[in-house]
Enzyme design. Structure first.
Site, PDB file in Angstrom:
ATOM      1  N   GLY A 177     -41.712 -20.326  51.316  1.00 38.75           N
ATOM      2  CA  GLY A 177     -41.969 -20.421  52.753  1.00 38.75           C
ATOM      3  C   GLY A 177     -41.755 -19.098  53.458  1.00 38.75           C
ATOM      4  O   GLY A 177     -42.598 -18.661  54.256  1.00 38.75           O
ATOM      5  N   ARG A 191     -48.760 -23.617  57.427  1.00 35.42           N
ATOM      6  CA  ARG A 191     -48.777 -24.954  56.820  1.00 35.42           C
ATOM      7  C   ARG A 191     -49.660 -25.923  57.595  1.00 35.42           C
ATOM      8  O   ARG A 191     -50.288 -26.802  56.987  1.00 35.42           O
ATOM      9  CB  ARG A 191     -47.349 -25.498  56.708  1.00 35.42           C
ATOM     10  CG  ARG A 191     -46.623 -24.867  55.529  1.00 35.42           C
ATOM     11  CD  ARG A 191     -45.198 -25.319  55.419  1.00 35.42           C
ATOM     12  NE  ARG A 191     -44.659 -24.982  54.102  1.00 35.42           N
ATOM     13  CZ  ARG A 191     -43.369 -24.926  53.827  1.00 35.42           C
ATOM     14  NH1 ARG A 191     -42.485 -25.184  54.764  1.00 35.42           N
ATOM     15  NH2 ARG A 191     -42.965 -24.620  52.611  1.00 35.42           N
ATOM     16  N   LYS A 205     -30.638 -16.417  47.798  1.00 35.56           N
ATOM     17  CA  LYS A 205     -29.653 -16.908  46.825  1.00 35.56           C
ATOM     18  C   LYS A 205     -30.168 -16.915  45.397  1.00 35.56           C
ATOM     19  O   LYS A 205     -31.231 -17.449  45.117  1.00 35.56           O
ATOM     20  CB  LYS A 205     -29.283 -18.347  47.188  1.00 35.56           C
ATOM     21  CG  LYS A 205     -28.427 -18.457  48.403  1.00 35.56           C
ATOM     22  CD  LYS A 205     -27.815 -19.849  48.409  1.00 35.56           C
ATOM     23  CE  LYS A 205     -27.259 -20.214  49.769  1.00 35.56           C
ATOM     24  NZ  LYS A 205     -27.438 -21.630  50.039  1.00 35.56           N
ATOM     25  N   GLY A 239     -40.011 -24.306  46.946  1.00 39.87           N
ATOM     26  CA  GLY A 239     -39.247 -25.063  45.958  1.00 39.87           C
ATOM     27  C   GLY A 239     -40.157 -25.759  44.954  1.00 39.87           C
ATOM     28  O   GLY A 239     -39.892 -25.771  43.752  1.00 39.87           O
TER      29      GLY A 239
HETATM   30  P1  ADP Z   1     -38.616 -18.075  50.117  1.00 34.58           P
HETATM   31  O1  ADP Z   1     -38.569 -19.023  51.283  1.00 34.58           O
HETATM   32  O2  ADP Z   1     -39.822 -17.174  50.168  1.00 34.58           O
HETATM   33  O3  ADP Z   1     -38.448 -18.778  48.807  1.00 34.58           O
HETATM   34  P2  ADP Z   1     -35.807 -17.493  50.314  1.00 34.58           P
HETATM   35  O4  ADP Z   1     -35.638 -18.681  51.199  1.00 34.58           O
HETATM   36  O5  ADP Z   1     -35.241 -17.537  48.964  1.00 34.58           O
HETATM   37  O6  ADP Z   1     -37.368 -17.094  50.253  1.00 34.58           O
HETATM   38  O7  ADP Z   1     -35.149 -16.222  51.020  1.00 34.58           O
HETATM   39  C1  ADP Z   1     -35.561 -15.752  52.271  1.00 34.58           C
HETATM   40  C2  ADP Z   1     -34.409 -15.131  53.031  1.00 34.58           C
HETATM   41  O8  ADP Z   1     -33.755 -14.141  52.253  1.00 34.58           O
HETATM   42  C3  ADP Z   1     -34.903 -14.429  54.265  1.00 34.58           C
HETATM   43  O9  ADP Z   1     -34.436 -15.120  55.402  1.00 34.58           O
HETATM   44  C4  ADP Z   1     -34.286 -13.033  54.174  1.00 34.58           C
HETATM   45  O10 ADP Z   1     -33.749 -12.570  55.391  1.00 34.58           O
HETATM   46  C5  ADP Z   1     -33.192 -13.230  53.146  1.00 34.58           C
HETATM   47  N1  ADP Z   1     -32.822 -11.979  52.479  1.00 34.58           N
HETATM   48  C6  ADP Z   1     -33.600 -11.144  51.801  1.00 34.58           C
HETATM   49  N2  ADP Z   1     -32.930 -10.063  51.387  1.00 34.58           N
HETATM   50  C7  ADP Z   1     -31.664 -10.201  51.814  1.00 34.58           C
HETATM   51  C8  ADP Z   1     -30.483  -9.416  51.720  1.00 34.58           C
HETATM   52  N3  ADP Z   1     -30.475  -8.250  51.092  1.00 34.58           N
HETATM   53  N4  ADP Z   1     -29.355  -9.895  52.286  1.00 34.58           N
HETATM   54  C9  ADP Z   1     -29.362 -11.076  52.928  1.00 34.58           C
HETATM   55  N5  ADP Z   1     -30.434 -11.877  53.059  1.00 34.58           N
HETATM   56  C10 ADP Z   1     -31.583 -11.448  52.510  1.00 34.58           C
HETATM   57 MG    MG Z   2     -36.896 -19.993  52.240  1.00 35.03          MG
END
Ligand code: ADP
Ligand code: MG
Length: 397
Positions: free
Chosen positions: A354, A37, A202, A378
């Protein structure tokens, strides 16, 4: 919208320009673990400085509780920005107080200074319009023009994003323009097959985007922690994996909707499971046979191949959310497989989120292997959901 080019054409020499950047980098202590970033913020800041503007950068880092907290100081970001610009970036020790006033007062033509974390002030994120407006007024008093370049925050109605744009002549920054251009390509004239890969922790964060995407995509691949709520909705047991039981009904609705619309919804067929979060010892099981006392932390080898094959003929790909707990090497394989499939692909490939962007870089994949790596998770999701982004609409008005 007035753009950075418009501002440069007006002439900025000697003018004070407030730039809202997104410098929300992941830290390990005071070390930046992914400077993506900061690097993305350089072109706009550099263009202004090179044109002789007095650049004042405002940004946030993490989620401090509306008061100063040294853990969330922008000092590492200011230091890194200075390295990248090849000039010192003085950081005020406050946001709109005496230090900021003196640092801003001392900025020279072509110089760059930074205000301390804007979220050290509770008014930044206040729901009370008048409180945000008051902070925006104080920020605006430092400058003659405002450039909105923090794409990661344009979906937020916050003082340094939204309100300040009403107090100064406001321009869209180069990064935000680029990001919007890419996202428009995903909504307007896209080439098919259009495949979206979703993962991350989530489902609830991504319900809106899933609902919207079902009307647009040809194929939806779901991995990461959110896959378990889908697997459960299909009748599988998911052991102690991440599960959002309260979303099950909605997810069942998505499964039905996908079927009705002829969207191919692809879920993992095998996963890496372990007894305790973070354990390195693990086994690979079919998603139909997840043991009751184990949790899935990555998609398995068959799923990786399956996902790669479903990406092979894509013409447009949007990927948000890691396929597993990639922060632990043992569970990074699924994320790596998807990233590699995108690098190989000839499609228009966009990575948003992110953690996903950080994963791409942490895994050592070439950034130019993707058409675009977005700085905003987001914000890009809300754009694809079709939501209005307050930080953008305020620039249009
Ligand atoms: P982004 O920032 O790319 O939008 P998110 O914030 O939604 O992604 O999710 C990222 C997190 O999801 C990471 O910290 C990763 O460890 C977690 N994650 C991925 N798969 C699993 C899983 N099976 N169980 C728990 N956490 C998970
Ligand atoms: Mg994230």
């Amino acid at each position: 919208m007035k753009t950075l080019s418009d501002l440069l054409a007006e002439g900025v020499a000697g003018r004070r320009v407030l730039v809202r950047a997104d410098l929300n980098v992941p830290l390990d202590g005071d070390k930046i673990t992914d400077d993506g970033r900061v690097r993305a913020s350089v072109p706009t800041i550099k263009a202004l400085a090179d044109a002789g503007a007095r650049v004042i950068v405002t940004a946030h880092l993490g989620r401090p509780k509306g008061e100063p907290d040294p853990k969330f100081s922008l000092a590492p970001a200011a230091a890194r920005l200075g390295e990248l610009l090849g000039t010192e970036v003085a950081l005020a020790s406050d946001l709109v107080g005496p230090s900021a006033t003196s640092v801003v007062g001392a900025v020279t033509d072509g110089g760059v200074v930074m205000l301390e974390n804007v979220r050290f002030d509770a008014r930044e994120t206040s729901k009370v319009d008048a409180e945000r407006a008051e902070l925006a007024e104080e920020l605006a008093s430092f400058a003659d023009a405002f450039v909105s370049d923090g794409f990661g925050v344009v979906h937020r109605k916050q003082a340094s994003v939204y309100d300040v744009a009403q107090k100064l002549p406001a321009y869209v920054g180069g990064l935000v323009e680029t990001e919007l251009g890419v996202l428009r390509k995903l909504t307007d004239d896209l080439e098919r097959p259009y495949v979206v890969v979703l993962g991350g922790a989530k489902v609830s964060d991504k319900l809106g985007v899933i609902a919207n995407l079902l009307a647009k995509v040809d194929r939806l691949l779901i991995g990461g922690g959110m896959a378990y709520t889908f697997l459960k909705a299909q009748g599988h047991e998911v052991g102690t994996s991440l599960l959002q039981s309260d979303q099950l009904d909605q997810v069942k609705g998505f499964l039905a909707e996908a079927e009705k619309r002829g969207v191919e919804l692809v879920l993992p067929v095998d996963v890496l499971v372990t007894a305790e979060f973070g354990n390195v010892e693990h086994e690979v099981v079919a998603t139909s046979a997840i043991p009751a006392d184990k949790m899935g932390l990555d998609i398995g080898p068959e799923s990786r191949e399956l996902f790669a094959s479903k990406l092979a003929d894509a013409k447009t790909v949007f990927w948000n959310g890691p396929m597993g707990v990639f922060e632990i090497e043992t569970y990074a394989g699924g994320t790596r497989a998807v990233a590699e499939a995108l690098v190989k692909s000839e499609a228009f490939t966009v990575v948003g989120g992110g953690d996903s962007a950080a994963a791409v870089r942490a895994l050592g994949l070439p950034e130019d292997g993707f058409s675009h790596i977005s700085t905003g998770g987001g914000a890009s999701l809300e754009f694809l959901e079709g939501k209005e982004l307050p930080g953008i609409s305020v620039l249009e008005s």
